[in-house]
Write a protein that holds these residues in place. Structure first.
Motif, PDB file in Angstrom:
ATOM      1  N   GLY A 159      48.200 -14.820  27.153  1.00  0.00           N
ATOM      2  CA  GLY A 159      48.170 -14.290  28.510  1.00  0.00           C
ATOM      3  C   GLY A 159      49.533 -14.129  29.145  1.00  0.00           C
ATOM      4  N   PHE A 160      50.573 -14.711  28.510  1.00  0.00           N
ATOM      5  CA  PHE A 160      51.931 -14.563  29.035  1.00  0.00           C
ATOM      6  C   PHE A 160      52.636 -13.429  28.306  1.00  0.00           C
ATOM      7  CE2 PHE A 160      56.502 -15.452  28.977  1.00  0.00           C
ATOM      8  CZ  PHE A 160      56.753 -15.496  30.347  1.00  0.00           C
ATOM      9  N   ARG A 161      53.269 -12.556  29.063  1.00  0.00           N
ATOM     10  CA  ARG A 161      53.979 -11.420  28.465  1.00  0.00           C
ATOM     11  C   ARG A 161      55.471 -11.730  28.401  1.00  0.00           C
ATOM     12  NH1 ARG A 161      53.208  -5.718  28.215  1.00  0.00           N
ATOM     13  NH2 ARG A 161      54.886  -4.903  26.892  1.00  0.00           N
ATOM     14  N   ASP A 162      55.997 -11.757  27.192  1.00  0.00           N
ATOM     15  CA  ASP A 162      57.423 -11.991  26.976  1.00  0.00           C
ATOM     16  C   ASP A 162      58.229 -10.897  27.672  1.00  0.00           C
ATOM     17  OD1 ASP A 162      59.946 -12.572  25.977  1.00  0.00           O
ATOM     18  OD2 ASP A 162      59.305 -12.648  23.886  1.00  0.00           O
ATOM     19  N   THR A 163      59.229 -11.298  28.457  1.00  0.00           N
ATOM     20  CA  THR A 163      60.008 -10.327  29.224  1.00  0.00           C
ATOM     21  C   THR A 163      61.229  -9.804  28.477  1.00  0.00           C
ATOM     22  OG1 THR A 163      61.425 -11.996  30.269  1.00  0.00           O
ATOM     23  CG2 THR A 163      59.325 -11.509  31.346  1.00  0.00           C
ATOM     24  N   THR A 164      61.548 -10.368  27.306  1.00  0.00           N
ATOM     25  CA  THR A 164      62.729  -9.895  26.594  1.00  0.00           C
ATOM     26  C   THR A 164      62.441  -8.526  25.972  1.00  0.00           C
ATOM     27  OG1 THR A 164      62.105 -11.005  24.524  1.00  0.00           O
ATOM     28  CG2 THR A 164      63.442 -12.263  26.098  1.00  0.00           C
ATOM     29  N   PRO A 165      63.487  -7.694  25.829  1.00  0.00           N
ATOM     30  CA  PRO A 165      63.274  -6.320  25.354  1.00  0.00           C
ATOM     31  C   PRO A 165      62.506  -6.230  24.033  1.00  0.00           C
ATOM     32  CG  PRO A 165      65.495  -6.546  26.220  1.00  0.00           C
ATOM     33  CD  PRO A 165      64.902  -7.922  26.220  1.00  0.00           C
ATOM     34  N   GLU A 166      62.812  -7.125  23.105  1.00  0.00           N
ATOM     35  CA  GLU A 166      62.149  -7.094  21.796  1.00  0.00           C
ATOM     36  C   GLU A 166      60.886  -7.958  21.755  1.00  0.00           C
ATOM     37  OE1 GLU A 166      63.189  -5.048  19.496  1.00  0.00           O
ATOM     38  OE2 GLU A 166      64.894  -4.436  20.735  1.00  0.00           O
ATOM     39  N   GLU A 167      60.595  -8.637  22.869  1.00  0.00           N
ATOM     40  CA  GLU A 167      59.455  -9.562  22.930  1.00  0.00           C
ATOM     41  C   GLU A 167      59.460 -10.509  21.728  1.00  0.00           C
ATOM     42  OE1 GLU A 167      55.701  -7.752  23.816  1.00  0.00           O
ATOM     43  OE2 GLU A 167      56.547  -6.381  25.301  1.00  0.00           O
ATOM     44  N   ASP A 168      60.628 -11.136  21.526  1.00  0.00           N
ATOM     45  CA  ASP A 168      60.827 -11.958  20.327  1.00  0.00           C
ATOM     46  C   ASP A 168      61.241 -13.393  20.663  1.00  0.00           C
ATOM     47  OD1 ASP A 168      63.364 -11.437  21.295  1.00  0.00           O
ATOM     48  OD2 ASP A 168      64.183 -10.693  19.402  1.00  0.00           O
ATOM     49  N   SER A 169      60.795 -13.893  21.801  1.00  0.00           N
ATOM     50  CA  SER A 169      61.186 -15.245  22.204  1.00  0.00           C
ATOM     51  C   SER A 169      60.448 -16.331  21.432  1.00  0.00           C
ATOM     52  CB  SER A 169      60.940 -15.439  23.702  1.00  0.00           C
ATOM     53  OG  SER A 169      61.737 -14.566  24.463  1.00  0.00           O
ATOM     54  N   GLY A 170      59.238 -16.048  20.996  1.00  0.00           N
ATOM     55  CA  GLY A 170      58.440 -17.038  20.271  1.00  0.00           C
ATOM     56  C   GLY A 170      57.980 -16.515  18.934  1.00  0.00           C
ATOM     57  N   MET A 171      57.597 -17.444  18.074  1.00  0.00           N
ATOM     58  CA  MET A 171      57.091 -17.089  16.758  1.00  0.00           C
ATOM     59  C   MET A 171      55.781 -16.309  16.859  1.00  0.00           C
ATOM     60  SD  MET A 171      56.518 -19.753  13.538  1.00  0.00           S
ATOM     61  CE  MET A 171      57.109 -21.084  14.548  1.00  0.00           C
TER      62      MET A 171
END
Length: 263
Positions: free
Chosen positions: A47-59
């Motif tokens: 339900g949380f949307r990663d805000t980084t451009p590549e959406e690569d903050s988590g595995m």
């Protein structure tokens, strides 16, 4: 002296390097480490949307089983040379405690060790990864109103993470509690926030949690100090808090970073 690195990333990091597990372990052995904990970024809560451009903050959630399986093989391979611990760096995201607890309940049985960190802050419905880049941090100043307001929100969120009920498998160590200072040479705060930091340390001590003493800040060009700096570590020690060095390495060469500058 027993050397331990409690905060190491891996080839499973979506924003890290492709350096193999063996490269990390072999370098740790050369550096005379007795134990290392691999703490890859856990999948972000549902339900949380990663805000980084590549959406690569988590595995990627589909890879986490393979991650722990790879570590099991590594433990056996190097059992006579170094202690290897399986872990995760788990994001505390305000409002997603239930979802985070579910992640921990699912994978906790496979973890020997773990870290709870704050990277994402929320302001009036907008989320930011505060340590992503100077440009993101500068944009945050625009709607927070000042650097100090970002710091206040950060330390408030770290305090919430310490106090949060995340279930039986909640991490026992709090990650880089002064990460907000990553760009301090570009965007300095006007105060030291000693009261906020002291309260966080008191809460950590009261819950018998440990503290990540993170060397990565030394190699960040706009930070120039550990997370947290030595004066905070000194205060933590007076409170009886266990201190665990963490390189926060995202490459094998990053192991041991900053350690020679840390007391």
């Amino acid at each position: 002296m027993v050397k331990v690195d409690g905060h190491v990333h891996t080839p499973f990091c979506p924003h890290g390097s492709r350096d193999s597990f063996e490269m990390y372990v072999e370098r740790a052995i050369v550096l005379d480490y007795s134990a290392i904990t691999f703490t890859e970024h856990a999948p972000l809560p549902v339900g949380f949307r990663d805000t980084t451009p590549e959406e690569d903050s988590g595995m990627d959630p589909s890879r986490i089983g393979d991650y722990f399986d790879a570590l099991d093989v590594l433990k056996e391979k190097y059992k006579d040379k170094i202690i290897i611990r399986s872990g995760l760096e788990v994001d505390y995201i305000d409002g997603f405690e239930k979802e985070t607890a579910e992640i921990l309940a699912t994978y906790g049985p496979r973890m020997d060790d773990s870290i709870l960190s704050v990277h994402f802050l929320e302001h009036r419905g907008k989320w930011d990864c505060l340590d992503y880049s100077p440009d993101v941090f500068e944009s945050m100043i625009g709607y927070y109103g000042s650097v100090d307001e970002i710091y206040k929100r950060y330390y408030k969120t770290v305090l919430q993470s310490v106090r949060a009920d995340l279930g039986f498998y909640k991490p026992k160590r709090i990650g880089h509690i002064t990460l907000v200072k990553k760009f301090q040479k570009l965007f300095p705060a006007s105060q030291s926030f000693t009261d906020e930091i002291s309260l966080i340390l008191q809460e950590i001590a009261g819950r018998n949690l440990a503290l990540d003493y993170n060397g990565a800040g030394f190699v960040k060009p706009y930070c120039g100090e550990s997370y947290p700096p030595p004066d905070v570590i000194k205060q933590a020690r007076t409170l009886g808090i266990k201190i665990v060095y963490g390189s926060d390495a995202h490459t094998a060469d990053g192991l041991d970073q900053g350690r020679d500058l840390m007391k």
